[in-house]
Design an enzyme around this catalytic site. Structure first.
Site, PDB file in Angstrom:
ATOM      1  CB  SER A  70      -0.915   0.015   1.225  1.00 11.25           C
ATOM      2  OG  SER A  70      -1.809  -1.063   1.185  1.00 11.25           O
ATOM      3  CG  ASN A 149      -7.622  -6.999  -4.880  1.00 12.30           C
ATOM      4  OD1 ASN A 149      -7.740  -6.273  -5.872  1.00 12.30           O
ATOM      5  ND2 ASN A 149      -8.274  -6.767  -3.768  1.00 12.30           N
ATOM      6  CD  GLN A 177      -3.524 -10.234  -4.759  1.00 13.15           C
ATOM      7  OE1 GLN A 177      -3.330 -11.443  -4.880  1.00 13.15           O
ATOM      8  NE2 GLN A 177      -3.853  -9.699  -3.606  1.00 13.15           N
ATOM      9  CG  HIS A 199       1.894  -9.880   3.183  1.00 13.15           C
ATOM     10  ND1 HIS A 199       0.617 -10.370   3.267  1.00 13.15           N
ATOM     11  CD2 HIS A 199       1.777  -8.585   2.813  1.00 13.15           C
ATOM     12  CE1 HIS A 199      -0.238  -9.392   2.969  1.00 13.15           C
ATOM     13  NE2 HIS A 199       0.449  -8.311   2.695  1.00 13.15           N
ATOM     14  CB  THR A 235      16.042   2.730  10.971  1.00  6.57           C
ATOM     15  OG1 THR A 235      16.556   3.923  11.536  1.00  6.57           O
ATOM     16  CG2 THR A 235      17.017   1.592  11.194  1.00  6.57           C
ATOM     17  CB  CYS A 323     -21.698  -8.585   5.862  1.00  8.95           C
ATOM     18  SG  CYS A 323     -23.308  -7.939   6.296  1.00  8.95           S
TER      19      CYS A 323
END
Lengths: 390, 144
Positions: A70, A149, A177, A199, A235, A323
Site C-alpha cells: 500500500s 486481487n 497480486q 507477504h 531505518t 458485510c
C-alpha cells in the site's frame, strides 16, 4: 484448517525465516552507522536489492524498499501526480483497482486533480482503446493494476505501458497480486513504476518495494533521513528486505511448477462447484486470470454467512460481500463487472497456493454443497425463486 | 468478532422456515443492502402462538432474526411491540458496532409482521405499530 485465502496473505517458509533470523537477533546494527557492525547490514540490504532487481529485470538503483505494498502504491501515485503537476492535473486509473490505489486518486481529486476511471468489461478487463481515448494533453499519470486481487483478471499491461510511453505519461502498475505468481519483467513490460508486497509471495509482512524506472519523475515520500537514496527516510527493515529477497528468489525459481499446480487446483475447484451447485457463476475471465484465483457468486445467499459457515467447517476463504467490509455496498470490483447487488453479496473468493492439495479442494466443494443448501433453505430470496418457478 | 451466542444462533437458528398457517407475514430490508428478513406468525387471541423466519444476510442478520423470534414467541402482541433492537442485542451478548443495523432490522421485521396482522383485520396499523420500515430508514438507525 484448510487455508485458501492466499491472496490475503501467505505462509512464510522456513527458508525465508532462516534468512531473516540473524538480523532479528545478533546482527542488530543500524545500516546507516559507520562501524562495521552497521555496515554488514548495509551489505545485506544492498544484496537484497540486487537480488530483487535481477528477479524482475530492473537495476538495483531502481528498487526502493517500502513498509508494504500500500505504501508503494501511495508513493507512486501521490509522488508522480505531485511531481508532474506543472505539466498537468489529469490522471487515469481503472474502476477495479485496490483501495490502496483508488483512495489515493479520490484524495487527489479533493486536491484539484481530475481523474478518469476506466471501466472494465464483464470479465474485468480494461480495454486498451479506452485508455488511449482518455488521454488528454494534461494527463501525467496512468495507473492500472497488473492482476486483480478479487477476481484475478490479468490486464494487458504491456500494451497500456506502450501507449503511456508514446504520450510521455508516467505509467504505474500495482503488481502486488502478480509478482511471485506470474512472470513479471519490468523491462519487458515497459512500466515506470511497479508496486510489490512481500507477504503475498511467502515473504514477511511489513515490507514491500517500489520499482522506479531511471528518469521517472517522482517526489520524495518520507522526510527525515538519507535512506533509500534520500527518497524514503526511516531505518531499514533489514530482516524484512532480506526475507523478501529470499522469498522472491524461491517463488521465481519455482514459478512454472507453482503456476501449474495452482492452475490445476483452481480448475478442479471451479469445475467441482459449477457442476455440483446450481445458480452460481464464475466471476472474471476463465483464461486471463491469476493461476490460483477462483471467485464464484452463489445466488440467493450472502457471503459473510458463507464464510462463517466455511470457518466452522475449518476452511478459511474470503468474500466480496458488504458485510465483510463493514459497508453496505458489496465489492466495487463485482459491481464493476456488472453483477447485481444481490449476487455480488453472495460471492466467495478462494485463492490457492502450491501448498494446497486436491483433497483439500474436494473437501471444500463437499462442504460448500451442504452450506449453500442450508443457507438457501433459510433464504427468502430462494423461497421467492422456487415459488416463481412453480 | 461475534459472541458465542451469536454463533450459536447462526449455526442453529431457532424457528427457521415457513409457516403454513400463518395469518401475518412481514418482510423488511432488500437484496441491494444485503439483508432481507421475512417473518411469519400465527396469532390467536392476541398471542403469537407460532413464529418462523427466513433471512438472507450475514451472520448477525441470521442470529438477530433467530433471537427476535425467540423473544416474542408465546408473547402477546403488545409485549411483542415492546421488543427493541437493544433487547435483541443484549440477549445475544452484544454485536459488533457495524452490525447494529441487523438488530434494528430484526425489530422492524417483527413490527412489519404485526402491521400485516392488523391490516388483514381491516385495521390501520400505523398508530399502533409505527413506521413500516424500509431499508434506508433502518440503516438511518445505524450504530444506535
Amino acid at each position: 484448517m484448510i487455508y485458501v485465502d492466499n491472496a490475503a496473505t501467505t505462509k512464510m517458509s522456513k527458508e525465508v525465516l532462516d534468512s531473516m533470523m540473524p538480523y532479528l537477533t545478533e546482527s542488530y546494527g543500524n545500516a546507516s552507522s559507520i562501524y562495521s557492525f552497521g555496515q554488514q547490514n548495509r551489505a545485506a540490504i544492498e544484496n537484497a536489492r540486487e537480488t530483487v532487481a535481477n528477479l524482475i529485470g530492473a537495476k538495483p538503483s531502481e528498487i526502493f524498499f517500502t513498509g508494504c505494498g500500500s505504501e508503494a502504491d501511495n508513493w507512486a501515485i501521490f509522488g508522480a501526480a505531485r511531481k508532474n503537476i506543472k505539466k498537468g492535473k489529469h490522471l487515469i486509473t481503472s474502476v477495479i483497482e485496490h483501495h490502496a490505489v483508488l483512495h489515493c486518486f479520490q484524495q487527489l481529486e479533493k486536491e484539484g486533480f481530475t481523474v478518469t476511471y476506466i471501466p472494465v468489461d464483464s470479465e474485468g478487463l480494461v480495454n486498451v482503446e479506452d485508455v488511449k481515448n482518455a488521454i488528454t494533453p494534461e494527463t501525467t499519470l496512468i495507473s492500472i493494476m497488473m492482476a486483480n486481487n478479487e477476481i484475478g483478471t490479468i490486464q494487458p499491461i504491456k500494451e497500456i505501458a506502450q501507449i503511456a510511453k508514446e504520450n510521455n505519461i508516467v505509467f504505474h502498475t500495482d503488481a502486488v497480486q502478480a509478482v511471485g505468481h506470474i512472470p513479471v519483467n519490468v523491462e519487458d513490460l515497459g512500466v515506470n513504476l511497479l508496486s510489490v508486497s512481500a507477504h503475498k509471495f511467502e515473504g514477511p509482512k511489513g515490507v514491500g518495494f517500489l520499482y522506479v524506472k531511471t528518469g521517472t519523475w517522482l517526489s520524495q515520500f518520507m522526510y527525515g533521513g538519507a535512506q533509500e537514496r534520500n527518497k524514503r527516510a526511516g531505518t531499514e527493515n533489514v530482516a524484512g528486505v532480506v526475507g523478501m529477497a529470499t522469498a522472491l528468489k524461491i517463488a521465481t525459481e519455482n514459478l512454472d511448477a507453482n503456476m501449474d499446480k495452482c492452475y490445476k487446483l483452481r480448475e478442479r475447484f471451479i469445475d467441482g462447484v459449477l457442476s455440483n451447485i446450481k445458480h452460481c457463476r464464475l466471476n472474471g475471465s476463465r483464461t486471463k486470470r491469476l493461476p490460483g484465483n477462483a471467485n464464484i457468486s452463489f445466488e440467493f445467499i450472502e457471503g459473510e454467512s458463507l464464510l462463517l459457515s466455511l470457518d466452522l467447517a475449518g476452511i478459511a476463504a474470503s468474500s466480496g460481500s458488504a458485510c465483510t467490509s463493514g459497508s453496505l455496498d458489496p465489492s466495487h470490483v463485482l459491481l464493476a463487472i456488472g453483477l447485481p447487488h444481490a449476487i455480488a453479496h453472495g460471492s466467495l473468493r478462494a485463492s490457492f497456493s502450491h501448498g494446497n492439495t486436491f483433497e483439500e479442494v474436494d473437501k471444500i466443494v463437499e462442504e460448500l454443497i451442504k452450506i449453500v443448501q442450508r443457507l438457501r433453505d433459510m433464504s427468502p430470496l430462494y423461497e421467492d425463486y422456487l415459488k416463481g418457478k412453480k | 468478532m461475534y459472541s458465542e451466542k451469536v454463533m450459536d444462533h447462526f449455526s442453529n437458528p431457532r424457528n427457521v422456515g415457513e409457516l403454513e398457517n400463518a395469518n401475518a407475514v412481514g418482510e423488511v430490508g432488500n437484496a441491494k443492502c444485503g439483508d432481507i428478513m421475512k417473518i411469519y406468525m400465527f396469532i390467536e387471541d392476541d398471542i403469537i402462538k407460532d413464529i418462523k423466519f427466513k433471512t438472507f444476510g450475514c451472520g448477525a442478520a441470521v442470529a438477530t432474526s433467530s433471537m427476535a423470534t425467540e423473544l416474542v414467541k408465546g408473547k402477546t402482541i403488545n409485549e411483542a411491540l415492546e421488543l427493541t433492537n437493544k433487547a435483541v442485542v443484549e440477549a445475544l451478548d452484544g454485536l459488533p458496532p457495524v452490525k447494529m443495523h441487523c438488530s434494528v432490522l430484526a425489530e422492524e421485521a417483527i413490527r412489519s409482521c404485526l402491521a400485516d396482522y392488523y391490516r388483514r383485520q381491516g385495521i390501520d396499523p400505523t398508530p399502533i405499530v409505527g413506521c413500516s420500515c424500509n431499508c434506508e430508514e433502518c440503516h438511518a438507525h445505524d450504530h444506535e
